[in-house]
Scaffold this motif. Sequence first.
Motif, mmCIF file in Angstrom:
data_model
loop_
_atom_site.group_PDB
_atom_site.id
_atom_site.type_symbol
_atom_site.label_atom_id
_atom_site.label_comp_id
_atom_site.label_asym_id
_atom_site.label_seq_id
_atom_site.Cartn_x
_atom_site.Cartn_y
_atom_site.Cartn_z
ATOM 1 N N ARG A 137 0.698 -1.091 -0.080
ATOM 2 C CA ARG A 137 0.036 -0.043 -0.033
ATOM 3 C C ARG A 137 0.999 1.097 0.100
ATOM 4 N N VAL A 138 0.536 2.225 -0.568
ATOM 5 C CA VAL A 138 1.245 3.262 -0.681
ATOM 6 C C VAL A 138 0.510 4.573 -0.145
ATOM 7 N N GLU A 139 0.946 5.411 0.565
ATOM 8 C CA GLU A 139 0.303 6.685 1.024
ATOM 9 C C GLU A 139 0.978 7.857 0.364
ATOM 10 N N ALA A 140 0.283 9.082 0.081
ATOM 11 C CA ALA A 140 0.627 10.106 -0.374
ATOM 12 C C ALA A 140 -0.236 11.393 -0.270
ATOM 13 N N PRO A 141 0.270 12.510 0.137
ATOM 14 C CA PRO A 141 -0.678 13.558 0.031
ATOM 15 C C PRO A 141 -1.183 13.793 -1.222
ATOM 16 N N LEU A 142 -2.730 14.186 -1.313
ATOM 17 C CA LEU A 142 -3.327 14.619 -2.665
ATOM 18 C C LEU A 142 -2.999 15.782 -3.077
ATOM 19 N N SER A 143 -2.685 16.666 -2.189
ATOM 20 C CA SER A 143 -2.362 18.117 -2.667
ATOM 21 C C SER A 143 -0.740 18.307 -2.151
ATOM 22 N N TRP A 144 0.003 18.802 -3.442
ATOM 23 C CA TRP A 144 1.443 19.016 -3.184
ATOM 24 C C TRP A 144 1.727 20.267 -3.522
ATOM 25 N N PRO A 145 2.223 21.071 -2.160
ATOM 26 C CA PRO A 145 2.579 22.412 -2.193
ATOM 27 C C PRO A 145 3.594 22.823 -3.415
ATOM 28 N N GLU A 146 3.688 23.741 -4.143
ATOM 29 C CA GLU A 146 4.480 24.062 -4.952
ATOM 30 C C GLU A 146 5.650 24.525 -4.629
ATOM 31 N N GLY A 147 6.990 23.860 -5.200
ATOM 32 C CA GLY A 147 8.496 24.349 -4.735
ATOM 33 C C GLY A 147 8.702 23.692 -3.499
ATOM 34 N N GLN A 148 8.141 22.563 -3.087
ATOM 35 C CA GLN A 148 8.512 21.843 -1.636
ATOM 36 C C GLN A 148 8.361 20.453 -2.089
ATOM 37 N N ARG A 149 9.147 19.583 -1.127
ATOM 38 C CA ARG A 149 9.116 18.221 -1.243
ATOM 39 C C ARG A 149 7.914 17.660 -0.214
ATOM 40 N N ASN A 150 7.554 16.397 -0.683
ATOM 41 C CA ASN A 150 6.395 15.802 -0.100
ATOM 42 C C ASN A 150 6.714 14.348 0.339
ATOM 43 N N THR A 151 5.959 13.920 1.134
ATOM 44 C CA THR A 151 6.572 12.589 1.937
ATOM 45 C C THR A 151 5.468 11.462 1.313
ATOM 46 N N VAL A 152 6.164 10.251 0.661
ATOM 47 C CA VAL A 152 5.495 9.449 0.150
ATOM 48 C C VAL A 152 5.925 7.879 1.045
ATOM 49 N N ARG A 153 4.951 7.075 1.470
ATOM 50 C CA ARG A 153 5.098 6.093 2.291
ATOM 51 C C ARG A 153 4.856 4.946 1.481
ATOM 52 N N VAL A 154 5.635 3.950 1.371
ATOM 53 C CA VAL A 154 5.409 2.492 1.076
ATOM 54 C C VAL A 154 5.302 1.326 1.998
ATOM 55 N N ASN A 155 4.168 0.971 2.200
ATOM 56 C CA ASN A 155 4.075 -0.266 3.174
ATOM 57 C C ASN A 155 4.004 -1.453 2.481
ATOM 58 N N VAL A 156 4.858 -2.517 3.108
ATOM 59 C CA VAL A 156 4.972 -3.719 2.381
ATOM 60 C C VAL A 156 4.664 -4.717 3.503
ATOM 61 N N THR A 157 3.773 -5.728 3.402
ATOM 62 C CA THR A 157 3.279 -6.689 4.106
ATOM 63 C C THR A 157 3.625 -8.071 3.752
ATOM 64 N N LEU A 158 4.337 -9.072 4.163
ATOM 65 C CA LEU A 158 4.615 -10.374 3.956
ATOM 66 C C LEU A 158 3.165 -11.307 4.363
ATOM 67 N N ASP A 159 2.635 -11.492 3.617
ATOM 68 C CA ASP A 159 1.319 -12.449 3.508
ATOM 69 C C ASP A 159 1.474 -13.746 3.694
ATOM 70 N N LYS A 160 2.492 -14.458 3.031
ATOM 71 C CA LYS A 160 2.784 -15.850 2.939
ATOM 72 C C LYS A 160 4.200 -16.269 2.539
ATOM 73 N N SER A 161 4.627 -17.135 3.195
ATOM 74 C CA SER A 161 5.920 -17.694 3.153
ATOM 75 C C SER A 161 6.128 -19.212 3.561
ATOM 76 N N PRO A 162 6.788 -20.147 2.761
ATOM 77 C CA PRO A 162 6.605 -21.574 3.319
ATOM 78 C C PRO A 162 7.188 -21.941 4.622
ATOM 79 N N ASP A 163 7.980 -21.012 5.310
ATOM 80 C CA ASP A 163 8.653 -21.286 6.783
ATOM 81 C C ASP A 163 9.229 -20.239 7.261
ATOM 82 N N ASN A 164 9.476 -20.049 8.495
ATOM 83 C CA ASN A 164 10.015 -19.013 9.221
ATOM 84 C C ASN A 164 11.452 -18.514 8.987
#
Length: 230
Positions: free
Chosen positions: A46-73
């Motif tokens: 899942r990715v989170e980002a602001p919908l409105s980006w102020p001109e001339g500035q930097r904006n935070t984008v977050r990437v969320n990764v979840t491991l849903d399945k694996s064969p063992d620990n």
Amino acid sequence: MKLKKYVYPLILLMLLLGSIAPSSGFWGGEQSYVADDNSLYKFSMRVEAPLSWPEGQRNTVRVNVTLDKSPDNISGLRIIYIVFLLQAEVGGQEDTPVGNGFLAVNEETRTVGKTVQFNTTLETPELANQFRLNVTLAAVVTGNDTTQDPANPRLYEYIFPETLNKDSQQVQVFVDLYGFPPASFLVRWMVVILPFTLVMASPSIYGIVSSSLSRKPKEDDSEENGGSEQ
């Protein structure tokens, strides 16, 4: 004059509480991926980002990764890097790149159900007022499957579902200044901050209330006196 003495602190309080509210953001829907040929490894992003980006500035984008399945620990998913691409229509040409970012990660997650988050900041595009965000995650599985090469990882694309907008009028509040905690931090501690702030402001609130109550009887008395004289 007494009323003004209490109003100014309250105005400052309201400005403070308004400034620590988080900027408008949007969680993209969760997208799922199969990370191997035998469907033994699965993860979601899942990715989170602001919908409105102020001109001339930097904006935070977050990437969320979840491991849903694996064969063992002892098996998991190793995230090598993440690529961010901003695209827009420029001069009638669709999908023109108007910004990008690269985040080296090289981090492994083995716990099923655990979400790991990766953050970056992207510059607001100058060439477009509306644009789209695509995120590409490069990863390999680890553990039992030894066929995947970290030097040639598989690529998984996430297309942010909302169109983003450049805001030329937005004024950044003081909490966005360098060295001040981000809004997300303040919101997380709102349970502590808000009661403390209300306690600090209680003398002002009490002063306004008591001033109003004490003034009302005097006004009533003056009306009664004026009526008796007539």
